[in-house]
Design a protein around this motif. Sequence first.
Motif, PDB file in Angstrom:
ATOM      1  N   GLU A 153      28.032  62.492  58.011  1.00 32.58           N
ATOM      2  CA  GLU A 153      29.155  61.770  58.603  1.00 32.58           C
ATOM      3  C   GLU A 153      29.226  62.022  60.110  1.00 32.58           C
ATOM      4  OE1 GLU A 153      32.434  59.164  57.429  1.00 32.58           O
ATOM      5  OE2 GLU A 153      30.510  59.777  56.610  1.00 32.58           O
ATOM      6  N   VAL A 154      29.030  63.280  60.530  1.00 23.05           N
ATOM      7  CA  VAL A 154      29.065  63.607  61.965  1.00 23.05           C
ATOM      8  C   VAL A 154      27.892  62.961  62.692  1.00 23.05           C
ATOM      9  CG1 VAL A 154      29.091  65.457  63.664  1.00 23.05           C
ATOM     10  CG2 VAL A 154      30.255  65.774  61.489  1.00 23.05           C
ATOM     11  N   ARG A 155      26.717  62.966  62.071  1.00 23.56           N
ATOM     12  CA  ARG A 155      25.552  62.336  62.697  1.00 23.56           C
ATOM     13  C   ARG A 155      25.713  60.826  62.806  1.00 23.56           C
ATOM     14  NH1 ARG A 155      20.525  65.853  60.021  1.00 23.56           N
ATOM     15  NH2 ARG A 155      20.907  67.731  61.291  1.00 23.56           N
ATOM     16  N   LYS A 156      26.364  60.234  61.813  1.00 21.60           N
ATOM     17  CA  LYS A 156      26.633  58.799  61.878  1.00 21.60           C
ATOM     18  C   LYS A 156      27.539  58.486  63.065  1.00 21.60           C
ATOM     19  CE  LYS A 156      29.468  56.999  58.885  1.00 21.60           C
ATOM     20  NZ  LYS A 156      30.047  56.528  57.603  1.00 21.60           N
ATOM     21  N   LEU A 157      28.537  59.324  63.278  1.00 23.01           N
ATOM     22  CA  LEU A 157      29.435  59.145  64.419  1.00 23.01           C
ATOM     23  C   LEU A 157      28.679  59.317  65.730  1.00 23.01           C
ATOM     24  CD1 LEU A 157      32.299  58.860  65.616  1.00 23.01           C
ATOM     25  CD2 LEU A 157      32.559  61.338  65.336  1.00 23.01           C
ATOM     26  N   ALA A 158      27.812  60.334  65.798  1.00 27.96           N
ATOM     27  CA  ALA A 158      27.035  60.571  67.018  1.00 27.96           C
ATOM     28  C   ALA A 158      26.122  59.386  67.330  1.00 27.96           C
ATOM     29  CB  ALA A 158      26.218  61.855  66.883  1.00 27.96           C
ATOM     30  N   LEU A 159      25.514  58.818  66.304  1.00 30.63           N
ATOM     31  CA  LEU A 159      24.650  57.653  66.516  1.00 30.63           C
ATOM     32  C   LEU A 159      25.467  56.467  67.019  1.00 30.63           C
ATOM     33  CD1 LEU A 159      21.843  56.383  66.215  1.00 30.63           C
ATOM     34  CD2 LEU A 159      22.438  55.818  63.848  1.00 30.63           C
ATOM     35  N   TYR A 160      26.656  56.283  66.455  1.00 32.08           N
ATOM     36  CA  TYR A 160      27.538  55.191  66.878  1.00 32.08           C
ATOM     37  C   TYR A 160      27.919  55.337  68.348  1.00 32.08           C
ATOM     38  CZ  TYR A 160      31.848  52.399  67.087  1.00 32.08           C
ATOM     39  OH  TYR A 160      32.828  51.502  67.434  1.00 32.08           O
ATOM     40  N   CYS A 161      28.076  56.584  68.812  1.00 29.36           N
ATOM     41  CA  CYS A 161      28.524  56.849  70.181  1.00 29.36           C
ATOM     42  C   CYS A 161      27.369  57.078  71.148  1.00 29.36           C
ATOM     43  CB  CYS A 161      29.453  58.061  70.200  1.00 29.36           C
ATOM     44  SG  CYS A 161      30.983  57.814  69.276  1.00 29.36           S
ATOM     45  N   HIS A 162      26.138  56.823  70.702  1.00 32.68           N
ATOM     46  CA  HIS A 162      24.972  57.027  71.570  1.00 32.68           C
ATOM     47  C   HIS A 162      25.112  56.202  72.848  1.00 32.68           C
ATOM     48  CE1 HIS A 162      20.852  57.800  72.734  1.00 32.68           C
ATOM     49  NE2 HIS A 162      20.653  56.508  72.887  1.00 32.68           N
ATOM     50  N   GLY A 163      24.860  56.838  73.991  1.00 26.86           N
ATOM     51  CA  GLY A 163      24.954  56.146  75.268  1.00 26.86           C
ATOM     52  C   GLY A 163      26.251  56.396  76.005  1.00 26.86           C
ATOM     53  N   GLN A 164      27.234  56.992  75.332  1.00 26.93           N
ATOM     54  CA  GLN A 164      28.467  57.346  76.021  1.00 26.93           C
ATOM     55  C   GLN A 164      28.570  58.855  76.086  1.00 26.93           C
ATOM     56  OE1 GLN A 164      30.712  55.109  72.954  1.00 26.93           O
ATOM     57  NE2 GLN A 164      32.004  56.945  72.746  1.00 26.93           N
ATOM     58  N   SER A 165      29.489  59.360  76.875  1.00 28.69           N
ATOM     59  CA  SER A 165      29.571  60.805  77.072  1.00 28.69           C
ATOM     60  C   SER A 165      30.627  61.467  76.214  1.00 28.69           C
ATOM     61  CB  SER A 165      29.847  61.117  78.548  1.00 28.69           C
ATOM     62  OG  SER A 165      31.060  60.495  78.959  1.00 28.69           O
ATOM     63  N   LEU A 166      31.674  60.717  75.856  1.00 26.44           N
ATOM     64  CA  LEU A 166      32.803  61.313  75.151  1.00 26.44           C
ATOM     65  C   LEU A 166      33.115  60.544  73.878  1.00 26.44           C
ATOM     66  CD1 LEU A 166      35.153  63.437  75.270  1.00 26.44           C
ATOM     67  CD2 LEU A 166      36.526  61.634  76.345  1.00 26.44           C
ATOM     68  N   VAL A 167      33.310  61.280  72.785  1.00 26.27           N
ATOM     69  CA  VAL A 167      33.735  60.685  71.520  1.00 26.27           C
ATOM     70  C   VAL A 167      35.259  60.713  71.471  1.00 26.27           C
ATOM     71  CG1 VAL A 167      33.643  60.867  69.010  1.00 26.27           C
ATOM     72  CG2 VAL A 167      31.641  61.484  70.384  1.00 26.27           C
ATOM     73  N   SER A 168      35.862  59.559  71.266  1.00 24.14           N
ATOM     74  CA  SER A 168      37.319  59.441  71.314  1.00 24.14           C
ATOM     75  C   SER A 168      37.915  59.285  69.918  1.00 24.14           C
ATOM     76  CB  SER A 168      37.710  58.222  72.156  1.00 24.14           C
ATOM     77  OG  SER A 168      37.307  57.030  71.499  1.00 24.14           O
ATOM     78  N   ASP A 169      39.248  59.277  69.861  1.00 22.04           N
ATOM     79  CA  ASP A 169      39.955  59.041  68.602  1.00 22.04           C
ATOM     80  C   ASP A 169      39.571  57.697  68.011  1.00 22.04           C
ATOM     81  OD1 ASP A 169      41.158  61.334  69.456  1.00 22.04           O
ATOM     82  OD2 ASP A 169      43.208  60.603  69.325  1.00 22.04           O
ATOM     83  N   ASP A 170      39.448  56.684  68.868  1.00 22.97           N
ATOM     84  CA  ASP A 170      39.111  55.342  68.385  1.00 22.97           C
ATOM     85  C   ASP A 170      37.729  55.318  67.743  1.00 22.97           C
ATOM     86  OD1 ASP A 170      41.528  54.342  69.215  1.00 22.97           O
ATOM     87  OD2 ASP A 170      40.780  53.616  71.148  1.00 22.97           O
ATOM     88  N   ASP A 171      36.792  56.101  68.298  1.00 24.83           N
ATOM     89  CA  ASP A 171      35.443  56.155  67.721  1.00 24.83           C
ATOM     90  C   ASP A 171      35.488  56.745  66.313  1.00 24.83           C
ATOM     91  OD1 ASP A 171      34.180  55.155  70.048  1.00 24.83           O
ATOM     92  OD2 ASP A 171      34.231  57.152  70.961  1.00 24.83           O
TER      93      ASP A 171
END
Length: 333
Positions: free
Chosen positions: A176-194
């Motif tokens: 689940e965490v890796r899926k989130l990291a892949l979704y946020c690839h290319g940005q610097s900060l993971v937000s609540d919306d992500d």
Amino acid sequence: MRQPDLKRRAFLVYGPDSGLVSEYVGRLVEACLKGRNDPFALVRLDADILVADPGRVSDELATIGMFGGERVVWLRAANMRIDGKALVASLQPAIAAISGGYLVVEAGELSDKSPLRRLFDTSPDALALPCYADGPAEILRLIDDEMQEAGLSISPTARDGLAAQLGGDRIASRQEVRKLALYCHGQSLVSDDDVLAICGDVSSLAVDAVIDAMGLGDRHGTASAYARLIAEDIDTNAILSQALRHMLQLYLGTLDVERGRSARDVREAQRPPIFFKRANVFERQLRLWSSPRAGEAHRILTQALLDIRRNFVMAETIGERALLRVASMVRPA
């Protein structure tokens, strides 16, 4: 697990968190192979084979690899049909005589009286590694490690919100965490919306539906949500363990309410925070329960887990009865 003691020659990895068991077994096998990419160096066996050939493990450990080096025997006993004493009778001489090679045994949940567990606990050449469901500190460390590896930062509120959705199974949480990291690839900060956009309740195995129905006194909702989990082959131990943690949290919360704090203040003070989708439900439960009832519900769930260990064949029925019994304890609003 960061630096396995390979002076030991035999390892038992066991526990209710099958994902963590699988992860630790994989890391141990890799460490024992010491970087060798030799398919003949690793031997995979199912415990059932020892019924017909009790000396198989000893023979495999004594065999010299085709390309040299020590062999690793990976024995899978998680769903074994072989009796525990018979398995120990096969493994005890193998561990006592082991001088080269490594034995890694993968097992499920074992009681304190398990012959297999006692064998590895008492042997000077062996080590037993229990794998229990991750607590809040382990979940936060998992998130931080995965985010760092992905080159991402995560906001404190997003981190807490993500942590509230994880647990119960290490592999499911990590995926689940890796899926989130892949979704946020290319940005610097993971937000609540992500977190809200990509992470549903999959990692918690949808147990929240059972827990919330139970905590609100909804017997029909409890029974139907539990039936769906069982149909999806979700382990009863995992369901009850998560329900037990929730009831302990509710018990401590009701104590605060009875001391004069508002239900909202108690809910907002929870760490890790209650996932926002469940915040109102948890607050309602704080108003529905008293600390004596919550304490008794905790005792009922604890007893159910012990009963399942003694009679695993009846696990699904024992679990359902315990959850419905707790749901029946909710006082009228």
